[in-house]
Design a protein around this motif. Structure first.
Motif, mmCIF file in Angstrom:
data_model
loop_
_atom_site.group_PDB
_atom_site.id
_atom_site.type_symbol
_atom_site.label_atom_id
_atom_site.label_comp_id
_atom_site.label_asym_id
_atom_site.label_seq_id
_atom_site.Cartn_x
_atom_site.Cartn_y
_atom_site.Cartn_z
ATOM 1 N N MET A 23 47.205 36.465 41.784
ATOM 2 C CA MET A 23 47.494 36.512 43.204
ATOM 3 C C MET A 23 46.916 37.755 43.873
ATOM 4 S SD MET A 23 48.933 34.091 44.494
ATOM 5 C CE MET A 23 49.803 32.656 44.207
ATOM 6 N N ALA A 24 46.596 38.755 43.117
ATOM 7 C CA ALA A 24 46.033 39.972 43.685
ATOM 8 C C ALA A 24 44.669 39.712 44.298
ATOM 9 C CB ALA A 24 45.944 41.060 42.614
ATOM 10 N N MET A 25 43.955 38.681 43.857
ATOM 11 C CA MET A 25 42.623 38.365 44.367
ATOM 12 C C MET A 25 42.663 37.705 45.748
ATOM 13 S SD MET A 25 40.500 39.502 42.255
ATOM 14 C CE MET A 25 38.937 38.698 42.415
ATOM 15 N N ALA A 26 43.794 37.150 46.140
ATOM 16 C CA ALA A 26 43.879 36.453 47.423
ATOM 17 C C ALA A 26 43.603 37.399 48.578
ATOM 18 C CB ALA A 26 45.244 35.790 47.584
ATOM 19 N N GLY A 27 44.058 38.622 48.501
ATOM 20 C CA GLY A 27 43.836 39.602 49.571
ATOM 21 C C GLY A 27 42.369 39.927 49.756
ATOM 22 N N PRO A 28 41.640 40.339 48.691
ATOM 23 C CA PRO A 28 40.219 40.646 48.840
ATOM 24 C C PRO A 28 39.392 39.415 49.206
ATOM 25 C CG PRO A 28 41.059 41.724 46.866
ATOM 26 C CD PRO A 28 42.152 40.833 47.389
ATOM 27 N N LYS A 29 39.727 38.248 48.659
ATOM 28 C CA LYS A 29 38.986 37.033 49.007
ATOM 29 C C LYS A 29 39.149 36.714 50.480
ATOM 30 C CE LYS A 29 38.655 34.200 44.870
ATOM 31 N NZ LYS A 29 39.097 32.952 44.254
ATOM 32 N N LYS A 30 40.354 36.864 50.966
ATOM 33 C CA LYS A 30 40.634 36.588 52.379
ATOM 34 C C LYS A 30 39.841 37.551 53.273
ATOM 35 C CE LYS A 30 44.433 36.062 55.628
ATOM 36 N NZ LYS A 30 45.864 36.157 55.837
ATOM 37 N N THR A 31 39.823 38.814 52.884
ATOM 38 C CA THR A 31 39.100 39.823 53.661
ATOM 39 C C THR A 31 37.596 39.537 53.666
ATOM 40 O OG1 THR A 31 40.769 41.474 53.115
ATOM 41 C CG2 THR A 31 38.650 42.302 53.897
ATOM 42 N N VAL A 32 37.054 39.161 52.501
ATOM 43 C CA VAL A 32 35.624 38.859 52.413
ATOM 44 C C VAL A 32 35.301 37.639 53.272
ATOM 45 C CG1 VAL A 32 33.816 38.020 50.860
ATOM 46 C CG2 VAL A 32 35.252 39.939 50.169
ATOM 47 N N LEU A 33 36.143 36.609 53.209
ATOM 48 C CA LEU A 33 35.911 35.418 54.035
ATOM 49 C C LEU A 33 35.994 35.750 55.526
ATOM 50 C CD1 LEU A 33 37.762 32.633 52.022
ATOM 51 C CD2 LEU A 33 35.302 32.905 52.359
ATOM 52 N N GLN A 34 36.930 36.603 55.898
ATOM 53 C CA GLN A 34 37.034 37.009 57.303
ATOM 54 C C GLN A 34 35.787 37.776 57.738
ATOM 55 O OE1 GLN A 34 40.769 39.134 57.193
ATOM 56 N NE2 GLN A 34 41.907 37.376 58.015
ATOM 57 N N LEU A 35 35.315 38.669 56.885
ATOM 58 C CA LEU A 35 34.110 39.432 57.222
ATOM 59 C C LEU A 35 32.892 38.521 57.330
ATOM 60 C CD1 LEU A 35 34.548 42.682 55.094
ATOM 61 C CD2 LEU A 35 34.681 42.442 57.575
ATOM 62 N N VAL A 36 32.762 37.563 56.428
ATOM 63 C CA VAL A 36 31.660 36.605 56.506
ATOM 64 C C VAL A 36 31.770 35.790 57.793
ATOM 65 C CG1 VAL A 36 30.695 34.510 55.457
ATOM 66 C CG2 VAL A 36 31.241 36.486 54.029
ATOM 67 N N GLY A 37 32.989 35.404 58.134
ATOM 68 C CA GLY A 37 33.213 34.666 59.383
ATOM 69 C C GLY A 37 32.803 35.477 60.601
ATOM 70 N N VAL A 38 33.148 36.761 60.613
ATOM 71 C CA VAL A 38 32.771 37.641 61.725
ATOM 72 C C VAL A 38 31.247 37.750 61.818
ATOM 73 C CG1 VAL A 38 32.800 40.054 62.499
ATOM 74 C CG2 VAL A 38 34.925 38.957 61.776
ATOM 75 N N VAL A 39 30.573 37.897 60.665
ATOM 76 C CA VAL A 39 29.114 38.003 60.659
ATOM 77 C C VAL A 39 28.485 36.712 61.194
ATOM 78 C CG1 VAL A 39 27.094 38.147 59.132
ATOM 79 C CG2 VAL A 39 28.993 39.741 58.845
ATOM 80 N N VAL A 40 28.994 35.563 60.781
ATOM 81 C CA VAL A 40 28.460 34.284 61.245
ATOM 82 C C VAL A 40 28.669 34.138 62.753
ATOM 83 C CG1 VAL A 40 28.784 31.773 61.124
ATOM 84 C CG2 VAL A 40 28.638 33.115 59.022
ATOM 85 N N VAL A 41 29.859 34.458 63.246
ATOM 86 C CA VAL A 41 30.150 34.352 64.685
ATOM 87 C C VAL A 41 29.261 35.311 65.476
ATOM 88 C CG1 VAL A 41 31.898 34.793 66.458
ATOM 89 C CG2 VAL A 41 32.480 33.451 64.432
#
Length: 191
Positions: free
Chosen positions: A1-19
């Motif tokens: 479950m510790a990976m959910a935080g970094p994965k979420k952050t990476v996905l959010q950052l990728v989303g920001v870059v795409v937008v």
């Protein structure tokens, strides 16, 4: 479950870059559309026919020409200024010359000054609507057909405009496919 935080952050950052990438990609066509619709920044209008009304009031039109730093052509207006009635359709010419030993393609960007007049300066036909290819040593006169919309006299800011400057800047672009081949074929036929 510790990976959910970094994965979420990476996905959010990728989303920001795409937008951000999508917004920057869309900003140029949106800004171009905005300028054409409003005349903002001296962008002219485009019409298919002249004005329906010609006023008894005149306006002076000045013509300006420049080249981007690495553009090898010479480029100038044939006539530096003209006076015409507001609403009257006019025809002006610009002259371009390619003094090089190779074909050169160019495209013209343009604006009108003062900026308040941009929305009232309308082009019916213009060399700037298409790219231009000049062969080695070729000299051409390129037309622009235009009119000043009579509505300029009722606009809060533009009604005080007595002189409009139409400016073009030519810059070099890649040769369209086949343009160099046509030049080589023409050379082969004359030999």
């Amino acid at each position: 479950m510790a990976m959910a935080g970094p994965k979420k952050t990476v996905l959010q950052l990728v989303g920001v870059v795409v937008v951000m990438g999508a917004l920057s990609w869309a900003s140029v066509p949106f800004y171009d559309w905005f300028c054409r619709v409003t005349g903002f920044g001296g962008t002219t209008g485009v019409e298919t026919a002249g004005a329906e009304q010609v006023l008894d009031r005149t306006i002076k039109i000045r013509f300006d020409a420049s080249l981007e730093r690495d553009m090898p052509w010479t480029f100038k207006p044939v006539v530096r200024e003209m006076e015409l009635k507001i609403g009257e359709t006019a025809l002006a010419f610009y002259e371009a010359h390619n003094p090089t030993d190779r074909p050169v393609a160019g495209s013209a960007s343009y604006n009108v000054f003062p900026y308040e007049a941009g929305g009232f300066f309308n082009k019916i036909d213009c060399f700037c609507f298409e790219q231009q290819v000049l062969q080695p040593g070729e000299r051409v006169q390129m037309p622009v057909t235009f009119f000043v919309d009579p509505e300029i006299v009722t606009d809060r800011d533009a009604k005080y405009v007595h002189t409009i400057t139409l400016s073009y800047t030519f810059y070099e672009i890649d040769l369209p496919e086949g343009a160099a081949d046509r030049d080589e074929l023409a050379g082969a036929k004359t030999n």
